[in-house]
Design a protein around this motif. Structure first.
Motif, PDB file in Angstrom:
ATOM      1  N   ASP B   1       0.855  -1.033   0.090  1.00  0.00           N
ATOM      2  CA  ASP B   1      -0.024   0.082   0.003  1.00  0.00           C
ATOM      3  C   ASP B   1       0.892   1.193   0.199  1.00  0.00           C
ATOM      4  OD1 ASP B   1      -2.820   1.306   2.112  1.00  0.00           O
ATOM      5  OD2 ASP B   1      -2.333   1.198  -0.263  1.00  0.00           O
ATOM      6  N   VAL B   2       0.672   2.122  -0.850  1.00  0.00           N
ATOM      7  CA  VAL B   2       1.493   3.277  -1.150  1.00  0.00           C
ATOM      8  C   VAL B   2       1.135   4.227   0.121  1.00  0.00           C
ATOM      9  CG1 VAL B   2       1.620   3.217  -3.522  1.00  0.00           C
ATOM     10  CG2 VAL B   2      -0.281   4.671  -2.266  1.00  0.00           C
ATOM     11  N   LYS B   3       2.237   4.909   0.422  1.00  0.00           N
ATOM     12  CA  LYS B   3       2.215   5.684   1.689  1.00  0.00           C
ATOM     13  C   LYS B   3       3.082   7.018   1.405  1.00  0.00           C
ATOM     14  CE  LYS B   3       1.379   3.725   5.550  1.00  0.00           C
ATOM     15  NZ  LYS B   3       1.428   3.037   6.959  1.00  0.00           N
ATOM     16  N   VAL B   4       2.415   8.073   1.877  1.00  0.00           N
ATOM     17  CA  VAL B   4       3.194   9.492   2.207  1.00  0.00           C
ATOM     18  C   VAL B   4       2.839   9.877   3.414  1.00  0.00           C
ATOM     19  CG1 VAL B   4       3.383  11.702   1.449  1.00  0.00           C
ATOM     20  CG2 VAL B   4       3.033   9.855  -0.179  1.00  0.00           C
ATOM     21  N   THR B   5       3.789   9.976   4.381  1.00  0.00           N
ATOM     22  CA  THR B   5       3.744  10.412   5.780  1.00  0.00           C
ATOM     23  C   THR B   5       4.407  11.928   5.871  1.00  0.00           C
ATOM     24  OG1 THR B   5       5.789   9.332   6.492  1.00  0.00           O
ATOM     25  CG2 THR B   5       3.705   8.207   6.706  1.00  0.00           C
ATOM     26  N   LEU B  11       0.520  21.804  14.452  1.00  0.00           N
ATOM     27  CA  LEU B  11       1.921  22.187  14.805  1.00  0.00           C
ATOM     28  C   LEU B  11       1.509  23.589  15.188  1.00  0.00           C
ATOM     29  CD1 LEU B  11       4.788  21.059  14.924  1.00  0.00           C
ATOM     30  CD2 LEU B  11       5.224  21.773  12.906  1.00  0.00           C
ATOM     31  N   VAL B  12       1.887  23.941  16.451  1.00  0.00           N
ATOM     32  CA  VAL B  12       1.821  25.641  16.787  1.00  0.00           C
ATOM     33  C   VAL B  12       3.186  25.986  16.990  1.00  0.00           C
ATOM     34  CG1 VAL B  12       0.647  26.909  18.224  1.00  0.00           C
ATOM     35  CG2 VAL B  12      -0.536  25.020  17.824  1.00  0.00           C
ATOM     36  N   LYS B  13       3.540  27.114  16.345  1.00  0.00           N
ATOM     37  CA  LYS B  13       4.692  27.772  16.671  1.00  0.00           C
ATOM     38  C   LYS B  13       4.506  29.386  16.750  1.00  0.00           C
ATOM     39  CE  LYS B  13       7.345  24.203  15.812  1.00  0.00           C
ATOM     40  NZ  LYS B  13       8.426  23.657  16.819  1.00  0.00           N
ATOM     41  N   ARG B  14       5.706  29.744  17.328  1.00  0.00           N
ATOM     42  CA  ARG B  14       5.717  31.237  17.652  1.00  0.00           C
ATOM     43  C   ARG B  14       6.224  32.026  16.301  1.00  0.00           C
ATOM     44  NH1 ARG B  14       2.618  32.598  21.810  1.00  0.00           N
ATOM     45  NH2 ARG B  14       2.587  31.115  23.623  1.00  0.00           N
ATOM     46  N   THR B  15       5.861  33.259  16.170  1.00  0.00           N
ATOM     47  CA  THR B  15       6.364  34.232  15.018  1.00  0.00           C
ATOM     48  C   THR B  15       8.148  34.287  15.243  1.00  0.00           C
ATOM     49  OG1 THR B  15       4.534  35.486  15.065  1.00  0.00           O
ATOM     50  CG2 THR B  15       6.235  36.611  14.132  1.00  0.00           C
ATOM     51  N   GLY B  16       8.657  34.189  14.164  1.00  0.00           N
ATOM     52  CA  GLY B  16       9.983  34.206  14.403  1.00  0.00           C
ATOM     53  C   GLY B  16      10.676  32.882  14.309  1.00  0.00           C
ATOM     54  N   GLU B  17      10.037  31.840  14.791  1.00  0.00           N
ATOM     55  CA  GLU B  17      10.610  30.528  14.998  1.00  0.00           C
ATOM     56  C   GLU B  17      11.122  29.804  13.682  1.00  0.00           C
ATOM     57  OE1 GLU B  17       7.684  28.746  18.334  1.00  0.00           O
ATOM     58  OE2 GLU B  17       9.653  27.499  17.986  1.00  0.00           O
ATOM     59  N   LYS B  18      11.967  28.988  13.555  1.00  0.00           N
ATOM     60  CA  LYS B  18      12.433  28.178  12.404  1.00  0.00           C
ATOM     61  C   LYS B  18      11.495  26.847  12.493  1.00  0.00           C
ATOM     62  CE  LYS B  18      16.237  26.855   9.437  1.00  0.00           C
ATOM     63  NZ  LYS B  18      17.896  26.997   9.092  1.00  0.00           N
ATOM     64  N   VAL B  19      10.966  26.507  11.449  1.00  0.00           N
ATOM     65  CA  VAL B  19       9.988  25.435  11.316  1.00  0.00           C
ATOM     66  C   VAL B  19      10.390  24.438  10.327  1.00  0.00           C
ATOM     67  CG1 VAL B  19       7.580  24.766  11.421  1.00  0.00           C
ATOM     68  CG2 VAL B  19       8.115  26.924  12.205  1.00  0.00           C
ATOM     69  N   PHE B  20      10.380  23.241  10.817  1.00  0.00           N
ATOM     70  CA  PHE B  20      10.685  22.178   9.822  1.00  0.00           C
ATOM     71  C   PHE B  20       9.549  21.376   9.570  1.00  0.00           C
ATOM     72  CE2 PHE B  20      15.202  22.582   9.312  1.00  0.00           C
ATOM     73  CZ  PHE B  20      15.598  23.235  10.366  1.00  0.00           C
ATOM     74  N   LEU B  21       8.910  20.864   8.288  1.00  0.00           N
ATOM     75  CA  LEU B  21       7.950  19.972   8.063  1.00  0.00           C
ATOM     76  C   LEU B  21       8.788  19.110   7.308  1.00  0.00           C
ATOM     77  CD1 LEU B  21       5.152  22.364   7.083  1.00  0.00           C
ATOM     78  CD2 LEU B  21       5.682  21.558   9.322  1.00  0.00           C
ATOM     79  N   GLU B  22       8.412  17.751   7.824  1.00  0.00           N
ATOM     80  CA  GLU B  22       8.995  16.598   7.170  1.00  0.00           C
ATOM     81  C   GLU B  22       7.867  15.496   6.418  1.00  0.00           C
ATOM     82  OE1 GLU B  22      12.733  17.766   8.542  1.00  0.00           O
ATOM     83  OE2 GLU B  22      12.177  15.929   7.186  1.00  0.00           O
ATOM     84  N   CYS B  23       8.267  15.154   5.050  1.00  0.00           N
ATOM     85  CA  CYS B  23       7.612  14.273   4.367  1.00  0.00           C
ATOM     86  C   CYS B  23       8.514  13.186   3.993  1.00  0.00           C
ATOM     87  CB  CYS B  23       6.961  15.073   3.208  1.00  0.00           C
ATOM     88  SG  CYS B  23       6.196  14.050   2.177  1.00  0.00           S
ATOM     89  N   VAL B  24       7.721  11.924   4.136  1.00  0.00           N
ATOM     90  CA  VAL B  24       8.575  10.681   3.822  1.00  0.00           C
ATOM     91  C   VAL B  24       7.689   9.939   2.984  1.00  0.00           C
ATOM     92  CG1 VAL B  24       9.760   8.724   4.483  1.00  0.00           C
ATOM     93  CG2 VAL B  24       9.948  10.655   5.632  1.00  0.00           C
ATOM     94  N   GLN B  25       8.242   9.594   1.738  1.00  0.00           N
ATOM     95  CA  GLN B  25       7.238   8.609   1.114  1.00  0.00           C
ATOM     96  C   GLN B  25       7.902   7.311   0.741  1.00  0.00           C
ATOM     97  OE1 GLN B  25       8.286   7.921  -2.390  1.00  0.00           O
ATOM     98  NE2 GLN B  25      10.093   9.291  -2.922  1.00  0.00           N
ATOM     99  N   ASP B  26       7.095   6.171   0.506  1.00  0.00           N
ATOM    100  CA  ASP B  26       7.930   4.736   0.446  1.00  0.00           C
ATOM    101  C   ASP B  26       7.597   4.227  -0.749  1.00  0.00           C
ATOM    102  OD1 ASP B  26       5.396   2.756   2.327  1.00  0.00           O
ATOM    103  OD2 ASP B  26       5.206   4.091   0.560  1.00  0.00           O
ATOM    104  N   MET B  27       7.688   5.110  -1.939  1.00  0.00           N
ATOM    105  CA  MET B  27       6.946   4.351  -3.421  1.00  0.00           C
ATOM    106  C   MET B  27       8.311   4.476  -4.263  1.00  0.00           C
ATOM    107  SD  MET B  27       3.214   6.178  -3.028  1.00  0.00           S
ATOM    108  CE  MET B  27       4.026   7.456  -2.297  1.00  0.00           C
ATOM    109  N   ASP B  28       9.390   4.931  -3.802  1.00  0.00           N
ATOM    110  CA  ASP B  28      10.742   5.247  -4.729  1.00  0.00           C
ATOM    111  C   ASP B  28      10.148   6.270  -5.700  1.00  0.00           C
ATOM    112  OD1 ASP B  28      12.809   3.420  -6.739  1.00  0.00           O
ATOM    113  OD2 ASP B  28      13.309   4.825  -5.046  1.00  0.00           O
ATOM    114  N   HIS B  29       9.268   7.172  -5.445  1.00  0.00           N
ATOM    115  CA  HIS B  29       8.926   8.536  -6.514  1.00  0.00           C
ATOM    116  C   HIS B  29       9.815   9.363  -6.611  1.00  0.00           C
ATOM    117  CE1 HIS B  29       4.410   7.631  -6.028  1.00  0.00           C
ATOM    118  NE2 HIS B  29       4.983   6.698  -6.640  1.00  0.00           N
TER     119      HIS B  29
END
Lengths: 114, 115
Positions: B1-5, B11-29
């Protein structure tokens, strides 16, 4: 630049009825692809149906079918025998033949009432 | 079964913070995308990547950067978060294929609130 317009922000129908969602687009391209995606509440976006512009035959996937009018630049989605699980946001999207970028409409919120 | 996570649903952050959003796929795209979704505006492309270490700007790249060090992972970075970046962020992936275009597969989204 390409644009995609969905003129119906929200629609509601009774379960088992047929509903048609509208989509128009603007492009000078001759080869392109059109898509309908579905985003159920709090769930992931999934592809409903796709249409290649060079194909004259309208795409069909079970209860979902499209009416593709290339000259009119119209791409409507028909849902037959609607079910409660069809409740979702529906997005129309356009892709040029030459790249992988999708241009999206604003979406139509579809509510199926029991 | 294909999956993107995606790393976070909310997510709650404050103004001026550095924010990282991560994405992982298991379909070898090969292709990966970051969108933001706002009511009445549909999805707008921020950045996409068609290969490791490759990136292309989308329609609204200002205030964002991306990183793709491995094929399966595509990160979106908000260098200094601002309140107008409060939104739903969607990651997607698709395969490279010559001929009929492939669909994009989506993650569940990250709802980011910047206070």
């Amino acid at each position: 630049a390409q644009t995609v317009t969905q003129s119906q922000p929200e629609m509601s129908v009774q379960e088992a009825e047929t509903v048609t969602l509208s989509c128009t687009y603007d492009t000078s391209e001759n080869n392109y692809y059109l898509f309908w995606y579905k985003q159920p509440p709090s769930r992931q976006m999934i592809l409903v149906i796709r249409q290649e512009a060079y194909k004259q035959q309208n795409a069909t996937e079970n209860r979902f079918s499209v009416n593709f009018q290339k000259a009119a630049k119209s791409f409507s989605l028909k849902i037959s025998d609607s079910q409660l699980g069809d409740t979702a946001m529906y997005f129309c999207a356009f892709m040029k033949d030459s790249n992988y970028q999708l241009i999206w409409g604003a979406g139509t919120k579809l509510i199926i009432k029991p | 079964d294909v999956k993107v996570t995606q790393s976070s649903r909310y997510l709650v952050k404050r103004t001026g913070e550095k924010v990282f959003l991560e994405c992982v796929q298991d379909m070898d795209h090969e292709n990966m995308f970051w969108y933001r979704q706002d009511p009445g505006l549909g999805l707008r492309l921020i950045y996409f990547s068609y290969d490791v270490k490759m990136k292309e700007k989308g329609d609204i790249p200002e205030g964002y950067s991306v990183s793709r060090e491995k094929k399966e992972r595509f990160s979106l970075i908000l260098e200094s978060a601002s309140t107008n970046q409060t939104s739903m962020y969607l990651c997607a992936s698709s395969a490279f294929r010559e001929g009929p275009v492939n669909e994009q597969f989506f993650g569940p989204g990250t709802r980011l609130t910047v206070l």
